[in-house]
Motif scaffolding. Structure first.
Motif, short mmCIF file in Angstrom:
data_model
loop_
_atom_site.label_atom_id
_atom_site.label_comp_id
_atom_site.label_asym_id
_atom_site.label_seq_id
_atom_site.Cartn_x
_atom_site.Cartn_y
_atom_site.Cartn_z
N PHE A 69 0.82 -1.20 0.00
CA PHE A 69 0.00 0.00 0.00
C PHE A 69 0.87 1.26 0.00
CE2 PHE A 69 -2.35 3.31 2.34
CZ PHE A 69 -3.50 3.39 1.57
N ILE A 70 1.92 1.24 0.81
CA ILE A 70 2.84 2.39 0.87
C ILE A 70 3.51 2.61 -0.48
CG2 ILE A 70 5.01 3.19 1.90
CD1 ILE A 70 4.09 1.72 4.51
N THR B 271 2.49 1.83 -3.47
CA THR B 271 1.60 2.19 -4.59
C THR B 271 1.03 3.59 -4.47
OG1 THR B 271 -0.25 1.15 -3.43
CG2 THR B 271 0.95 -0.21 -5.03
N GLN B 272 1.42 4.32 -3.44
CA GLN B 272 0.89 5.68 -3.30
C GLN B 272 1.39 6.60 -4.41
OE1 GLN B 272 -1.48 6.66 -0.97
NE2 GLN B 272 -1.50 4.42 -0.77
N PRO B 273 0.57 7.61 -4.80
CA PRO B 273 -0.77 7.87 -4.28
C PRO B 273 -1.83 7.11 -5.07
CG PRO B 273 -0.11 9.66 -5.70
CD PRO B 273 1.05 8.69 -5.68
N ILE B 274 -2.87 6.66 -4.39
CA ILE B 274 -4.02 6.05 -5.07
C ILE B 274 -5.28 6.69 -4.50
CG2 ILE B 274 -2.96 3.83 -5.62
CD1 ILE B 274 -4.15 2.67 -3.10
N ARG C 72 4.40 5.75 8.58
CA ARG C 72 4.17 6.05 7.16
C ARG C 72 2.70 5.91 6.81
NH1 ARG C 72 8.78 3.07 3.66
NH2 ARG C 72 7.87 4.38 2.02
N ILE D 255 0.17 8.90 5.52
CA ILE D 255 -0.73 8.77 4.37
C ILE D 255 -2.16 9.08 4.79
CG2 ILE D 255 -1.72 7.11 2.73
CD1 ILE D 255 1.07 5.70 2.80
N ASN E 285 -2.59 12.82 5.21
CA ASN E 285 -2.65 13.53 3.93
C ASN E 285 -4.00 13.34 3.25
OD1 ASN E 285 -0.04 14.46 4.28
ND2 ASN E 285 0.89 12.80 3.11
N TYR E 286 -4.53 12.13 3.31
CA TYR E 286 -5.86 11.87 2.75
C TYR E 286 -6.90 12.76 3.43
CZ TYR E 286 -4.92 7.60 -0.02
OH TYR E 286 -4.50 6.70 -0.96
#
Length: 738
Positions: A301-302, A304-307, A340, A344, A347-348
C-alpha cells in the motif's frame, strides 16, 4: 338550514376544513331528512360526529343504513365508507394532525382489518405519537402475516419501506423487528436501499445499544438478498466477534478478505481476521501468518501511493496496526511502517477537508502573549471511552482535580451512548463543558474549533477511526495523545505523554510526536472501588496452603512464549495452581493452555479457568484469591496491573522495548516496587518461582504495596494532575514563543 340544494355540500366541505363540525352535522342531518335513501350522507354525517368527539353517534350514523343491507350491499357500502374516511385521514396526516388521523384510521381498521396500507399508516402514526402500547401489540395488526400472504402495489411498498426505517430507528430492540424485516425483504427491488436502512440500524443496535447478536441477525437477513455485500460482511464479522460467536466472526472475516480487491480493503479485512483470531485466543499459528500478511499488504500500500480512496476506506487505515504490538516487541520496525501509514492517512484527511473548504486556521500566535497571562487555557479531551471502560476508570482523577481557576475544561464524547452507565454520567457532570456527539468527524472537529480549544487531548489514539480523523483535521493549535494506547503517529499531533520508564531512552528516534515525559508517572489514580469477592479456594478445589498464580487478560494478550514461562513457574513451585481469566473462546483458549502445559510437563489439573464477572468492583475483590499475578508480554496489563498493585498482590512482569511492554514496569516503579521486574525471559521465570517459594517475600511486597497507597506517585491523582497541568502550561508557552 339548507337553502341551496346545489351548494350545501360545498358548504359542508368548508365546515370540515374550518373545524366547524356542529354546523356540518346539522347540514347532513337536514340532507338525510330530505333524502333518507342517499346512503353517502350517513358516511359524512358519521365523519363529522367522529371529529366532534362522539364516536358512539358516529357509529350509529354509519350503522343505520347498514342494518337492513344484504351481504353484497353491505360490502359495497363498507367500501364506500372506507373511501370517505381515508382521504380525510390522509389530509390530516399532511397537516401533521396525527391524533385525528390516528382516530380515523382506527375506525378504518374496524371497517377493513386487512387493508395493509391502513395498517402501515397506523404503525407510522403510532411511532410519531409515541403510542408504545400499540407498538407493543404490533402482532395484533397482522402486518407480517399480510405481507407474507398478499401482493402489494408500488405505493404501498414505498410506505412499507418508510415504516420499516422509522420502526427500526424508534424501536430498535423490539422483538418483532427481525420478522418485520424478513417479511419486507421480497419487496426491496433495490438492494442498496435495503442496505442503507439495515446497516445504520444494525450499527445502532450493535454498537450504541450493545446488542451485537441482534445486530448480526439483522445483517444476516440482508445477506439473503445480497450475499456478497462486502460492507455488510465487514460489520457482520465485528458483530459476531463482539457477541462472542468466535468461529463465525473468524470465518466471516476470511470471506471478507477473499472478496476484497483493493489494498485498503485487504488491510481492513486482515484487521478483522486478526481481531477475530486474537479475541478468541489460541490461534497462534494463524495469528502470526495473518500478521505477516498484514505487514506485507501495508508495504504494498505504501509503495503504490498515491491512489484515490474515498473517506470510508481512508478511516480504516490506522486501526489494523493495533494488533501487531500484541504479537512482537519491535517498536522501531513497527513504528517505521505505522508512521508512514499514519502520514498517508493524515494527507488523505487533509485533502478531503481542503476540497470541502473546511481548513481550521488558528489565530495568529504572535498576538497571543498579550493575553496569555490572564487567559485560562482551554483544554479539550476527546474520546469514545468516557464510560465503563479502562480509559474511563483511569482518566477520571485528572478531571476531578483540575484547577478550574487556570484551565477551562471541555469534554467531547464521541459516539455518545444513551445507556445506563454510572461512569458516563460521572463524566457528563464532571467533564466541564460536555459535548455529547455522534460519529461525524468533521462535525466534531468543527465544534472543537468553534470552542477555540488551545490544547486537545486524544485519549483514543488509533483505537477509534473517528477520533483519528478529528486529530488529523487539526482543530486545535496544540494536540496531544495520552493514555488510550501508544502514539498514533499522525503528523497533526504534537506531543505524546510518557514518563521516564514507559519508553526507553532512544524512543524519540522512531516517534514522530515529541515525547513529553512527565517527571514521575504518565498515569496515577487515587484508588479503585472494591466489592465483595465471589471466588473461594474451596469452591475451586484448591487447598488453603497452595500457592495461587493468576493471569487475568483477554485473548488478545495470550502469547505462547509467555505462557511457556508461566508453565515453567508452575512446574517449579510445589503445590501451585494457575488461575486463568479473560474474554476468549473457552474451548480454544483451554486447548491453548493445555497444550503448552503438557509440553512443559505441567499436569493440566493444576489449571483453573475462571468465569467473567460483570462488575469491576467484584473483579478487583476476586484478585485477592491470588498470591502472585503473572503479567503478559509483549503486551502488558495496564488497568489490570494497577488493580493488582492496589490490591497489594505481587506481580511478575517482563520489561520490553515498546510502550505496551513497559506499562507494568513504570507502574511498579511508581508504586515503590522492584521485586518482580524482569529484564529477560529467564528473570521472569526466576521471579515467578522465587515469589512462589518465598512466602515471607510475598508478604514483604504486599506490605510495601499497602504502605505505598499513602506515599507513591502512582496513587496520588492530585499530584499527577498538577504535573499534567504544568506540562500543558509549558506546551502553551512554547507554542506562543515559536
Amino acid at each position: 338550514m339548507i337553502t341551496n340544494i346545489n351548494n350545501w355540500q360545498n358548504q359542508a366541505e368548508r365546515y370540515l376544513v374550518q373545524g366547524n363540525y356542529v354546523k356540518g352535522i346539522s347540514l347532513y342531518e337536514q340532507a338525510i331528512a330530505r333524502e333518507p335513501n342517499a346512503i353517502s350522507y350517513y358516511w359524512h354525517l358519521g365523519l363529522f360526529w367522529l371529529l366532534e368527539g362522539d364516536e358512539a353517534q358516529a357509529q350509529m350514523a354509519w350503522m343505520l343504513p347498514m342494518a337492513e343491507a344484504d351481504e353484497e350491499q353491505l360490502q359495497i357500502w363498507t367500501n364506500e365508507l372506507f373511501q370517505v374516511l381515508q382521504p380525510e385521514a390522509e389530509r390530516r396526516e399532511i397537516l401533521a394532525e396525527y391524533s385525528i388521523a390516528w382516530l380515523i384510521r382506527q375506525h378504518l381498521r374496524e371497517i377493513n382489518p386487512i387493508d395493509i396500507n391502513n395498517l402501515l399508516q397506523i404503525t407510522l402514526l403510532a411511532i410519531k405519537l409515541d403510542k408504545f402500547e400499540e407498538i407493543e401489540n404490533l402482532d395484533d395488526l397482522r402486518i407480517i402475516e399480510l405481507l407474507n400472504e398478499q401482493e402489494i402495489n408500488d405505493a404501498t411498498v414505498k410506505l412499507l419501506i418508510q415504516v420499516l426505517e422509522n420502526f427500526l430507528n424508534a424501536f430498535p430492540l423490539h422483538p418483532i423487528n427481525l420478522a418485520l424485516v424478513k417479511a419486507s425483504l421480497p419487496y426491496f427491488t433495490d438492494t442498496h436501499e435495503c442496505f442503507c436502512i439495515l446497516l445504520p440500524a444494525a450499527m445502532n443496535i450493535g454498537h450504541t445499544l450493545q446488542q451485537p447478536a441482534l445486530a448480526a441477525s439483522l445483517l444476516e437477513l440482508h445477506l439473503q438478498i445480497e450475499p456478497d455485500n462486502v460492507e455488510a460482511l465487514r460489520h457482520l464479522a465485528v458483530f459476531y466477534q463482539d457477541a462472542r460467536y468466535y468461529s463465525q466472526g473468524i470465518e466471516t472475516a476470511k470471506l471478507c478478505y477473499s472478496l476484497s480487491e483493493g489494498l485498503a480493503d485487504k488491510i481492513f479485512a486482515l484487521h478483522l481476521l486478526l481481531r477475530g483470531l486474537m479475541t478468541a485466543g489460541g490461534y497462534w499459528k494463524e495469528i502470526c501468518g495473518t500478521c505477516q500478511e498484514l505487514e506485507n499488504v501495508f508495504q504494498q500500500f505504501i509503495q503504490t501511493q498515491p491512489i484515490p480512496l474515498e473517506e470510508a476506506r481512508i478511516l480504516r487505515l490506522l486501526t489494523p496496526s493495533f494488533a501487531i504490538p500484541h504479537i512482537k516487541d519491535e517498536p522501531a520496525s513497527f513504528r517505521e511502517i505505522h508512521n508512514r501509514i499514519a502520514n498517508i492517512f493524515h494527507n488523505y484527511i487533509q485533502d478531503i477537508v481542503n476540497y470541502e473548504g473546511k481548513n481550521f486556521v488558528h489565530k495568529n500566535r504572535n498576538m497571543q502573549p498579550l493575553i496569555s497571562v490572564s487567559k485560562k487555557i482551554k483544554i479539550g479531551y476527546i474520546s469514545y471511552a468516557f464510560r465503563n471502560h479502562s480509559v474511563g476508570w483511569l482518566a477520571r482523577w485528572l478531571f476531578q482535580y483540575h484547577n478550574n481557576d487556570k484551565f477551562e475544561i471541555y469534554t467531547y464524547f464521541v459516539n455518545y451512548k444513551l445507556v445506563d452507565d454510572y461512569l458516563q454520567h460521572w463524566y457528563v457532570n464532571h467533564g466541564g463543558k460536555a459535548h455529547l456527539l455522534g460519529m461525524n468527524g468533521l462535525e466534531i472537529a468543527e465544534q472543537i474549533y468553534k470552542d477555540e480549544i488551545d490544547i486537545l487531548i486524544d485519549l483514543d489514539s488509533i483505537t477509534l477511526d473517528i477520533t483519528s480523523e478529528v486529530m488529523a483535521l487539526k482543530p486545535a493549535p496544540i494536540q496531544v495523545t495520552w493514555l488510550g494506547w501508544d502514539a498514533s503517529g499522525i503528523p497533526a499531533i504534537d506531543y505524546f505523554i510518557a514518563d521516564p520508564y514507559v519508553l526507553p531512552n532512544d524512543a524519540q528516534n522512531y516517534y514522530t510526536e515529541k515525547i513529553w515525559r512527565l517527571p514521575q508517572t504518565y498515569i496515577a489514580v487515587d484508588g479503585f472501588e472494591v466489592g465483595v469477592p465471589t471466588l473461594r479456594r474451596d469452591d475451586l478445589d484448591i487447598p488453603m496452603d497452595a500457592v495461587v498464580y493468576l493471569s487475568a487478560q483477554r485473548g488478545y494478550k495470550r502469547h505462547p512464549e509467555t505462557t511457556k514461562w508461566q508453565m515453567q513457574i508452575i512446574k517449579q513451585v510445589p503445590n501451585s495452581y494457575f488461575l486463568i481469566k479473560g474474554l476468549a473462546e473457552q474451548e480454544t483458549i483451554k486447548r491453548f493452555f493445555y497444550q503448552i502445559a503438557e509440553e512443559e510437563g505441567v499436569d493440566c489439573s493444576r489449571l483453573r479457568f475462571l468465569p467473567q464477572v460483570h462488575s469491576e468492583s467484584v473483579h478487583r475483590a476476586n484478585l485477592g484469591i491470588a498470591d502472585i499475578v503473572l503479567d503478559t508480554f509483549p503486551y502488558n496489563g495496564a488497568t489490570t496491573t494497577l488493580e493488582t498493585l492496589w490490591m497489594g498482590i505481587p506481580l511478575v512482569t517482563r520489561v520490553g522495548e515498546q510502550f505496551a511492554a513497559r506499562n507494568s514496569y513504570t507502574m511498579m516503579i511508581n508504586s515503590g516496587i522492584t521485586e518482580g521486574i524482569a529484564w529477560t525471559n529467564e528473570e521472569y521465570v526466576e521471579w515467578g518461582v522465587r515469589l512462589g517459594n518465598d512466602k515471607a517475600l510475598r508478604q514483604q511486597v504486599a506490605l510495601k504495596l499497602k504502605a505505598s497507597r499513602q506515599t507513591a506517585p502512582l496513587w496520588n491523582g492530585k499530584q499527577f494532575t498538577r504535573e499534567m497541568e504544568k506540562a500543558y502550561e509549558q506546551m502553551w508557552q512554547r507554542y506562543l514563543e515559536e
